[in-house]
Design an enzyme around this catalytic site. Structure first.
Site, PDB file in Angstrom:
ATOM      1  N   GLY A 113       0.810  -1.216   0.000  1.00 45.98           N
ATOM      2  CA  GLY A 113       0.000   0.000   0.000  1.00 45.98           C
ATOM      3  C   GLY A 113       0.844   1.267   0.000  1.00 45.98           C
ATOM      4  N   GLU A 116       1.203   1.936  -3.469  1.00 40.60           N
ATOM      5  CA  GLU A 116      -0.089   2.427  -3.979  1.00 40.60           C
ATOM      6  C   GLU A 116      -0.270   3.911  -3.649  1.00 40.60           C
ATOM      7  OE1 GLU A 116      -2.432  -0.920  -2.157  1.00 40.60           O
ATOM      8  OE2 GLU A 116      -3.157  -1.119  -4.207  1.00 40.60           O
ATOM      9  N   GLU A 136       2.125  -8.329  -1.479  1.00 32.54           N
ATOM     10  CA  GLU A 136       0.776  -8.904  -1.385  1.00 32.54           C
ATOM     11  C   GLU A 136       0.766 -10.339  -1.892  1.00 32.54           C
ATOM     12  OE1 GLU A 136       1.481  -5.886  -2.398  1.00 32.54           O
ATOM     13  OE2 GLU A 136      -0.076  -4.453  -1.844  1.00 32.54           O
ATOM     14  N   GLY A 144      -5.212  -3.581  -3.080  1.00 34.33           N
ATOM     15  CA  GLY A 144      -6.594  -3.126  -2.856  1.00 34.33           C
ATOM     16  C   GLY A 144      -6.686  -1.617  -2.753  1.00 34.33           C
TER      17      GLY A 144
HETATM   18  C1  1HE Z   1       4.141  -3.660  10.450  1.00 35.06           C
HETATM   19  C2  1HE Z   1       4.152  -3.589   9.046  1.00 35.06           C
HETATM   20  C3  1HE Z   1       2.908  -3.730   8.389  1.00 35.06           C
HETATM   21  C4  1HE Z   1       6.178  -3.362   9.719  1.00 35.06           C
HETATM   22  N1  1HE Z   1       1.803  -3.910   9.134  1.00 35.06           N
HETATM   23  N2  1HE Z   1       3.029  -3.843  11.131  1.00 35.06           N
HETATM   24  N3  1HE Z   1       3.327  -4.902   3.818  1.00 35.06           N
HETATM   25  C5  1HE Z   1       4.287  -5.811   3.972  1.00 35.06           C
HETATM   26  O1  1HE Z   1       4.103  -6.994   3.800  1.00 35.06           O
HETATM   27  C6  1HE Z   1       5.622  -5.274   4.437  1.00 35.06           C
HETATM   28  C7  1HE Z   1       5.867  -5.735   5.868  1.00 35.06           C
HETATM   29  N4  1HE Z   1       7.008  -5.066   6.457  1.00 35.06           N
HETATM   30  C8  1HE Z   1       8.299  -5.355   6.154  1.00 35.06           C
HETATM   31  O2  1HE Z   1       8.614  -6.133   5.261  1.00 35.06           O
HETATM   32  C9  1HE Z   1       9.356  -4.690   6.980  1.00 35.06           C
HETATM   33  O3  1HE Z   1       8.750  -4.237   8.183  1.00 35.06           O
HETATM   34  C10 1HE Z   1      10.022  -3.466   6.290  1.00 35.06           C
HETATM   35  C11 1HE Z   1      10.914  -3.948   5.130  1.00 35.06           C
HETATM   36  C12 1HE Z   1       8.996  -2.464   5.787  1.00 35.06           C
HETATM   37  C13 1HE Z   1      10.902  -2.719   7.336  1.00 35.06           C
HETATM   38  O4  1HE Z   1      11.793  -3.646   7.959  1.00 35.06           O
HETATM   39  P1  1HE Z   1      12.445  -3.270   9.368  1.00 35.06           P
HETATM   40  O5  1HE Z   1      13.430  -4.360   9.695  1.00 35.06           O
HETATM   41  O6  1HE Z   1      12.956  -1.868   9.335  1.00 35.06           O
HETATM   42  O7  1HE Z   1      11.241  -3.250  10.437  1.00 35.06           O
HETATM   43  P2  1HE Z   1      10.507  -4.481  11.166  1.00 35.06           P
HETATM   44  O8  1HE Z   1      11.338  -4.948  12.348  1.00 35.06           O
HETATM   45  O9  1HE Z   1      10.108  -5.524  10.198  1.00 35.06           O
HETATM   46  O10 1HE Z   1       9.170  -3.804  11.680  1.00 35.06           O
HETATM   47  C14 1HE Z   1       9.158  -2.887  12.776  1.00 35.06           C
HETATM   48  C15 1HE Z   1       7.778  -2.955  13.398  1.00 35.06           C
HETATM   49  O11 1HE Z   1       6.810  -2.520  12.433  1.00 35.06           O
HETATM   50  C16 1HE Z   1       7.369  -4.380  13.764  1.00 35.06           C
HETATM   51  O12 1HE Z   1       6.512  -4.292  14.884  1.00 35.06           O
HETATM   52  P3  1HE Z   1       7.072  -4.571  16.390  1.00 35.06           P
HETATM   53  O13 1HE Z   1       5.891  -4.384  17.260  1.00 35.06           O
HETATM   54  O14 1HE Z   1       7.618  -5.988  16.353  1.00 35.06           O
HETATM   55  O15 1HE Z   1       8.162  -3.555  16.613  1.00 35.06           O
HETATM   56  C17 1HE Z   1       6.569  -4.824  12.570  1.00 35.06           C
HETATM   57  O16 1HE Z   1       5.632  -5.848  12.895  1.00 35.06           O
HETATM   58  C18 1HE Z   1       5.844  -3.545  12.218  1.00 35.06           C
HETATM   59  N5  1HE Z   1       5.408  -3.518  10.827  1.00 35.06           N
HETATM   60  N6  1HE Z   1       5.411  -3.411   8.619  1.00 35.06           N
HETATM   61  C19 1HE Z   1       1.882  -3.966  10.480  1.00 35.06           C
HETATM   62  N7  1HE Z   1       2.790  -3.654   7.059  1.00 35.06           N
HETATM   63  C20 1HE Z   1      -4.881  -1.689   0.400  1.00 35.06           C
HETATM   64  S1  1HE Z   1      -4.209  -3.187   0.251  1.00 35.06           S
HETATM   65  C21 1HE Z   1      -2.507  -3.034   0.505  1.00 35.06           C
HETATM   66  C22 1HE Z   1      -1.959  -4.372   0.787  1.00 35.06           C
HETATM   67  C23 1HE Z   1      -0.591  -4.308   1.381  1.00 35.06           C
HETATM   68  O17 1HE Z   1      -0.031  -3.253   1.584  1.00 35.06           O
HETATM   69  S2  1HE Z   1       0.086  -5.814   1.717  1.00 35.06           S
HETATM   70  C24 1HE Z   1       1.755  -5.443   2.074  1.00 35.06           C
HETATM   71  C25 1HE Z   1       1.959  -5.193   3.545  1.00 35.06           C
END
Ligand code: 1HE
Length: 262
Positions: A113, A116, A136, A144
């Site tokens: 997103g 997006e 995704e 979405g």
């Molecule tokens: C999150 C999210 C998230 C991080 N939702 N909490 N998006 C993804 O699948 C991408 C998911 N995120 C990642 O791959 C990585 O977090 C990053 C590459 C963006 C950054 O990595 P990094 O090492 O700097 O951070 P981290 O340790 O992975 O995350 C730090 C915190 O942010 C951690 O929470 P904590 O409580 O353990 O500290 C993570 O869980 C949280 N966090 N990304 C929720 N996305 C309209 S439809 C759109 C559909 C989509 O966008 S699907 C793709 C979603």
């Protein structure tokens, strides 16, 4: 301004406060977009302060935006899922088809997103730390937030299909090469470059900015004959604005800048 969500902030810059700098403020969660933040974005772009002529969106911390907040991806039935996606559509439409051109200043993750949101902006400036992905596919879901409409316009259906089928990640240089960003700048300078461009855009005749935001994308999707007619109408409206006449006169009188070789 109606936005009171601490995860989103607005500051005005420029000599006449003509540029709005919009900051995603959820660095601890990599600026993941929960429903509250999406609605705050919608409200903010629907209610930009008077006098704002261009905007820049960027993220706090090390990343632009990690996409949908996956912790909110709860059980939804099909109808609720459609409505949730439509909420994203309406918010990002307010960015793309609002009142002012919007620049996305990118760094770190621009994923799901987050891409997006970036693709709903009119210009993308990426620093060298930027990387792009559409995870995704690997999460078992689909875009979405308008990604299937906007991302192929930037990079084509084939590249988006590859990103989603294989989890391919593009780095900043390759992202600029394929069209995900129009500008590639040194690390840490995307926001400054974004503000510089926004300041320049804010000085355009408002009708020119309106035509580029609202007429050009529609013309590009019309059959050629319709597009040419719409272009003629838009050109006529723009030319007849007093500001256009004044700008052309200034050039003819040697008072306006020439186009310089880059
Ligand atoms: C999150 C999210 C998230 C991080 N939702 N909490 N998006 C993804 O699948 C991408 C998911 N995120 C990642 O791959 C990585 O977090 C990053 C590459 C963006 C950054 O990595 P990094 O090492 O700097 O951070 P981290 O340790 O992975 O995350 C730090 C915190 O942010 C951690 O929470 P904590 O409580 O353990 O500290 C993570 O869980 C949280 N966090 N990304 C929720 N996305 C309209 S439809 C759109 C559909 C989509 O966008 S699907 C793709 C979603």
């Amino acid at each position: 301004m109606t936005n009171r969500n601490p995860d989103l902030s607005l500051r005005l810059v420029g000599e006449q406060s003509e540029v709005a700098v919009v900051t995603l403020n959820r660095a601890a969660k990599r600026n993941a977009l929960n429903d509250g933040l999406i609605l705050a974005l919608r409200d903010l772009f629907q209610n930009l302060p008077e006098g704002v002529r261009a905007a820049v969106v960027h993220g706090s911390g090390d990343h632009f935006c990690a996409g949908l907040d996956l912790s909110e991806l709860s059980e939804r039935d099909a109808a609720q899922g459609v409505l949730h996606s439509r909420m994203w559509h309406s918010a990002l439409d307010c960015v793309e088809k609002g009142t002012v051109p919007v620049i996305a200043a990118l760094h770190g993750a621009v994923v799901g997103g987050g891409l997006e949101l970036a693709s709903a902006c009119h210009i993308r400036v990426a620093d060298e730390s930027t990387f792009y992905a559409l995870p995704e596919g690997t999460r078992g879901i689909f875009v979405g937030g308008g990604g299937s409409v906007r991302v192929p316009k930037l990079i084509g259906v084939a590249r988006m299909t590859d990103m989603m089928l294989t989890g391919r990640v593009y780095n900043a240089a390759d992202g600029e090469r394929i069209g995900l960003a129009q500008y590639l700048v040194p690390g840490g300078s995307a926001l400054d470059k974004g503000i510089e461009l926004a300041t320049r855009i804010a000085a355009n005749a408002p009708m020119t900015n309106f035509a580029l935001m609202h007429a050009l994308p529609r013309i590009a999707e019309q059959p050629a004959d319709h597009g040419l007619f719409t272009e003629a109408l838009m050109a006529s409206v723009a030319q007849s604005a007093p500001e256009a006449k004044a700008r052309v006169r200034a050039f003819l009188e040697g008072k306006a800048a020439k186009v310089q070789k880059s």
